[in-house]
Design a protein around this motif. Sequence first.
Motif, short mmCIF file in Angstrom:
data_model
loop_
_atom_site.label_atom_id
_atom_site.label_comp_id
_atom_site.label_asym_id
_atom_site.label_seq_id
_atom_site.Cartn_x
_atom_site.Cartn_y
_atom_site.Cartn_z
N ASN A 1 36.62 27.82 39.99
CA ASN A 1 35.99 27.12 38.87
C ASN A 1 35.14 25.95 39.35
N THR B 1 40.97 18.52 40.51
CA THR B 1 41.48 19.75 41.11
C THR B 1 42.12 19.47 42.46
N ILE C 1 45.51 18.18 41.92
CA ILE C 1 46.43 19.23 41.49
C ILE C 1 46.91 20.05 42.68
N GLN D 1 35.89 16.39 37.86
CA GLN D 1 36.65 17.65 37.83
C GLN D 1 37.09 18.06 39.23
N VAL E 1 48.06 21.42 35.84
CA VAL E 1 46.92 22.32 35.96
C VAL E 1 46.10 22.39 34.67
N SER E 2 46.77 22.50 33.53
CA SER E 2 46.09 22.84 32.29
C SER E 2 46.25 21.73 31.25
N MET F 1 43.28 30.98 32.96
CA MET F 1 44.31 30.23 33.66
C MET F 1 45.68 30.43 33.02
N GLU G 1 41.91 30.21 41.51
CA GLU G 1 41.14 30.08 40.27
C GLU G 1 40.60 28.67 40.10
N ARG G 2 41.42 27.67 40.43
CA ARG G 2 40.95 26.29 40.33
C ARG G 2 39.80 26.04 41.30
N TYR G 3 39.92 26.57 42.51
CA TYR G 3 38.84 26.40 43.48
C TYR G 3 37.59 27.14 43.04
#
Length: 363
Positions: free
Chosen positions: A124, A248, A251, A244, A310-311, A57, A120-122
């Motif tokens: 994960n 997401t 976010i 989680q 995000v992080s 990420m 990438e978030r999706y």
Amino acid sequence: MANNTTEEVDDGIYLQLPLGFTIFELSLQIFIGLFGSIGNAISCATIIRRPKVFSAMSQYLLSLAFADLGVLMFILPIIILRAQFPFEWVLGRFVCLYVTPCLETFYGASVWSITIIAVERYANIAWKEIRIGGRRSLKRSRFIVIAIWLLSFATRSIQPLVHGEYNSSFRTCGHTLTMTSRRIIVTVKFILHYLLPLSIIAFCYRRIGKMVSKRTRKFQDETAKPSDVRESSSMVNSKAILHQTKKTQQILRPLVVLFALTMLPLNVFDLVAVYWQDLIYVSFYKILILIVAISTFTNSAADPLVYCAVSREFRTEVRSLLPHCFQTHPKKRKQSNSTSLAKTTRSKEIHLTRVSTRLDTQF
């Protein structure tokens, strides 16, 4: 003679804005540029400062921060000059033919870095099996970042590099494309750099919303089981996954709204300008340029807030980085520490003396 004609045309067709409004306009754009540049510079320094932060990420976050820095530091000043001198190019031939086309790459890299962050978030959440650990994950993310920048250069910079034209007599910067070719290129850019990224981000948000509903029902079913089964490892895992997934979703919601609203004026303006050539002669043309500039650069300036959302690693590193900017000199810090230690020791001695005196008086 050309300069006098330009000034007459400029003064004759555009609205005469008050001096106070012009000062406010320039001040607002400078503030957005400074705020966004500082935020993105801190983001780059935070990610580069410690190699451990370079997760998959973080590679995308660094790409986005670097692209936004380019937009705010290089493209923003050019847009301000274009708004003040709409009929005249004041930066010279080299900037017109070579620098400005290359700067267009920052736009595409910023847009697609945001898109990849959403994907990438999706991924994960939805497909944990693609979260390949270790070096292979870093190689994959670096390959994607390189591909983003190369594709951005190919789709936004090659065309103006090849077909750019500078007229030294009238000091104008344009292109040699036919109107049909120009309209096709602008339409393709609108699809590649707005509609398609927005559709991907919205798709990720919608899918995660469905997953939240599904996993919420699953968690509620598990909590309805008897108490001896309720604290099982599967229930703990379900609770963590649900948390989680909801995070997401939270976010991606501002990500979708921010991208859709701030990048819409620029893309609509480009489409209207290429299909209606007289747009530049509209009396409120400078106001349109102002709206487009503020919305576009607000997107780049607000992206550091997206990084923080995000992080978790990024938030932690920012907190650890900022105090270093305000630390005192090591010698002064040692002196202050020794002074505070001496004061603490002295107060303890005084307290012990008072306690012993009281005990002696009691006995």
